[in-house]
Motif scaffolding. Structure first.
Motif, PDB file in Angstrom:
ATOM      1  N   ILE A  37      34.058  41.503  33.372  1.00 57.75           N
ATOM      2  CA  ILE A  37      33.632  40.174  33.824  1.00 57.75           C
ATOM      3  C   ILE A  37      34.433  39.182  32.993  1.00 57.75           C
ATOM      4  N   GLY A  38      35.401  38.570  33.623  1.00 59.98           N
ATOM      5  CA  GLY A  38      36.294  37.671  32.887  1.00 59.98           C
ATOM      6  C   GLY A  38      37.306  37.061  33.821  1.00 59.98           C
ATOM      7  N   PRO A  39      38.285  36.321  33.263  1.00 55.80           N
ATOM      8  CA  PRO A  39      39.283  35.688  34.114  1.00 55.80           C
ATOM      9  C   PRO A  39      40.131  36.733  34.849  1.00 55.80           C
ATOM     10  N   ALA A  40      40.306  36.549  36.160  1.00 53.33           N
ATOM     11  CA  ALA A  40      41.048  37.521  36.969  1.00 53.33           C
ATOM     12  C   ALA A  40      42.453  37.752  36.393  1.00 53.33           C
ATOM     13  N   GLY A  41      43.028  36.727  35.785  1.00 52.65           N
ATOM     14  CA  GLY A  41      44.380  36.820  35.237  1.00 52.65           C
ATOM     15  C   GLY A  41      44.500  37.841  34.104  1.00 52.65           C
ATOM     16  N   GLN A  42      43.385  38.160  33.463  1.00 47.61           N
ATOM     17  CA  GLN A  42      43.439  39.108  32.328  1.00 47.61           C
ATOM     18  C   GLN A  42      43.138  40.540  32.786  1.00 47.61           C
ATOM     19  N   ALA A  43      42.788  40.687  34.073  1.00 45.41           N
ATOM     20  CA  ALA A  43      42.263  41.969  34.538  1.00 45.41           C
ATOM     21  C   ALA A  43      43.249  43.123  34.397  1.00 45.41           C
ATOM     22  N   SER A  44      44.533  42.901  34.739  1.00 46.56           N
ATOM     23  CA  SER A  44      45.440  44.052  34.737  1.00 46.56           C
ATOM     24  C   SER A  44      45.680  44.536  33.312  1.00 46.56           C
ATOM     25  N   ASP A  45      45.742  43.597  32.385  1.00 44.77           N
ATOM     26  CA  ASP A  45      45.932  43.963  30.986  1.00 44.77           C
ATOM     27  C   ASP A  45      44.723  44.769  30.473  1.00 44.77           C
TER      28      ASP A  45
END
Ligand code: FAD
Length: 316
Positions: A37-45
């Protein structure tokens, strides 16, 4: 094999160690799926990190509707995900926030909740240490989806490659869950030391420090540990309450706990006795802490700790 949901504990996308511990436990129970649960931009990392610890799936809940509020929207997100996936269990880190999310989730799902487990085995059957460590309780959820919060350091994180398939999950957050809004938040001052409840090594000081925590801090820094304290040290105003370990403070379960100038009162033990190796430095050989230790040093901490710090530094 059924999925086991693991709520990822992270700060701005930096995944905290308890997440890897929970993934390791999840593998005993089924197929680990991590929930970010967080910013979508950090998801792949984040997905790259958790897949190295066995996450087969990574559910990504974009937090644009969630951030800025307290924990209620997170519980709703997990509820909606659990209703969709019918997991075998839901594992959540035993942080203050994690326990609140778990409690709210258990009401929403009408499921049993076990908090502060120190071990979870197939079943899932949990182990808890209760009443200041006087009892070890083995428990099992018998209604609904088992929701279990697990204390940090309850398992050694084991690397194992998972598929790490990223799946976005849309949530609908109710107005009721948005009833409490964060007005301001202040990041903790960086100390360069590990977080107390997650640290593999903790060096604690008590009344015996006489208010001088320098030897305790120097040793902690030399061995990469966190600093803790007894209530006597906190009540004397020598160190803030956030450092207190015990019944009315934090619970730690590191690989190594070094208690210095601490007598070993039952209320202090309650917060540290599940540590794997316990060392005490105390000038009184009759101090109760010595009943509990793996290694004890009878001596003045103001002499013993600097000598130990020098020795460690020399060997680095
Ligand atoms: P002391 O008991 O005074 O012990 C100091 C020790 O330092 C002694 O053993 C002494 O021999 C040694 N010493 C002195 N000088 C030196 C030196 N130069 N070198 C080496 N050793 C030295 N306590 C907690 O810690 N955490 C809690 O969460 C907590 N919650 C509590 C909740 C309740 C409801 C109550 C009633 C109490 C609670 N307490 C808690 C307090 C607890 O009962 C003890 O009073 C406290 O832990 C004592 O702290 P201490 O060991 O530092 O001090």
């Amino acid at each position: 094999m059924s999925e086991v949901l693991v709520l990822i504990d992270h700060a701005e996308g930096a995944v905290r160690k308890p997440t890897y511990e929970l993934l390791t436990i999840a593998k005993r129970l089924g197929e680990p799926s991590a929930v970010f649960i967080g910013p979508a931009g950090q998801a792949s990392d984040v997905a790259e990190k958790v897949k190295a610890y066995g996450a087969e799936k990574v559910y990504v809940v974009d937090d644009s509707q969630i951030k800025g509020y307290l924990v209620a929207p997170k519980a709703e997100a997990l509820q909606q995900l659990a209703e969709k996936t019918s997991p075998a269990a839901i594992l959540i880190p035993s942080s203050a926030e994690g326990k609140e999310v778990a409690a709210r989730l258990s009401i929403k799902l009408e499921s049993g909740l076990i908090t502060d487990a120190v071990d979870v085995q197939e079943g899932p059957v949990t182990t808890q240490s209760v009443f200041a460590g006087s009892y070890t309780v083995t428990a099992k959820v018998i209604h609904g989806t088992p929701i279990i919060t697990v204390k940090p350091n309850s398992a050694a994180p084991e690397e194992s490659a998972g598929a790490g398939t990223v799946e976005e999950f849309e949530v609908t957050v109710s107005d009721a869950a948005k009833a409490a809004q964060i007005v301001a938040s202040q990041p903790r001052k960086a100390t360069g030391r590990p977080e107390l409840t997650e640290a593999a090594i903790v060096v604690s000081g008590g009344r015996g420090t006489g208010g001088n925590f320098e030897p305790v801090e120097n040793l902690a820094d030399a061995i990469g540990g966190a600093v803790g304290a007894s209530r006597a040290a906190v009540d004397s105003g020598w160190i803030p309450h956030t450092f207190q370990i015990g019944q009315t403070g934090k619970t730690v379960s590191p690989q190594l706990y070094i208690a210095t100038g601490i007598s070993g009162a039952i209320q202090h033990r309650a917060g540290m006795q599940t540590s794997k190796t316990i060392v005490a430095v105390n000038k009184d050989e009759e101090a109760p802490i010595f009943e509990l230790v793996d290694f004890g040093v009878v001596g003045d901490l103001h002499t013993v700790l600097p000598a130990l710090t020098d020795e460690v530094t020399k060997r680095k």
